[in-house]
Design a protein around this motif. Structure first.
Motif: not given
Length: 210
Positions: A76-80, A132-135, A203-205, A207-210
């Motif tokens: 189960v992925s916590i988006l995004r 999820d990468p970050m807790l 997520g930003d890193r 997908f390249g978003t800010r």
């Protein structure tokens, strides 16, 4: 029962994580490293998968061989940002069922807001790994596991790349039955609820978003 927090200290995990932390690491590089590190973390988080045996024929003889017991895993992925870990684990366990929980953190309250949920059937019978990468504050992770338990899930693990002491404590208080597996336990949180020293917004890193 496994311990509540497991920090994976394998040299390859530590090395790849250091490169991911560097602010000059490109989006493509970050994404590639996240996929690679998720494979290594997956070995630890699936360590206690229940096994049974089945009778098979090798080219030499008949034998009783170990196989995973019961229904397939649920990832189960916590988006995004969870999708970065998800993709790598699916390379290792392609038969797993996949669910998604969409949460974003309100910038004022730091509380999670749900916007999407799609889960596999029979969650009560599945070994469930939440990614999820970050807790960080732990609020989104706790909310996601609340939703999974409401859907019947019982055997849950939480897998992240980085954790803060605050997030680990929040998870332990809310869900002491859910072990946390991470590559590193960082120093803490800043005033905006980001992990420090951390690696920025995963997520930003990715997908390249800010």
């Amino acid at each position: 029962m496994p311990q509540h927090l497991t920090i994976v200290t394998h040299p390859l995990v530590s090395h790849k994580l250091t490169i991911m932390r560097k602010k000059e690491t490109s989006t493509a590089g970050f994404r590639k490293l996240l996929r690679e590190i998720s494979l290594l973390l997956a070995y630890e988080v699936t360590r206690e998968l229940p096994l049974t045996t089945e009778t098979i024929e090798t080219p030499i003889e008949t034998m009783e061989a170990p196989v995973i017991e019961g229904r397939k895993l649920a990832l189960v992925s916590i988006l995004r940002a969870g999708n970065g870990l998800l993709d790598g684990i699916l390379e290792l366990i392609p038969a797993a069922r996949v669910g998604f929980i969409g949460l974003y953190r309100d910038p004022e309250t730091l509380q999670p807001v749900e916007y999407y949920k799609k889960l596999p059937e029979h969650m009560e019978d599945r070994y469930t790994i939440v990614v999820d990468p970050m807790l960080a504050t732990g609020n989104s992770s706790v909310a996601a596991i609340d939703m999974l338990k409401a859907a019947g899930a019982k055997n849950i693990r939480f897998l992240c790349l980085l954790a803060s002491p605050e997030g680990v404590a929040r998870m332990k208080a809310a869900h002491p039955d859910v072990p946390v597996v991470t590559a590193a336990l960082d120093r803490g949180l800043d005033d905006h609820g980001y992990i420090v020293p951390g690696l920025g917004d995963a997520g930003d890193r990715m997908f390249g978003t800010r």
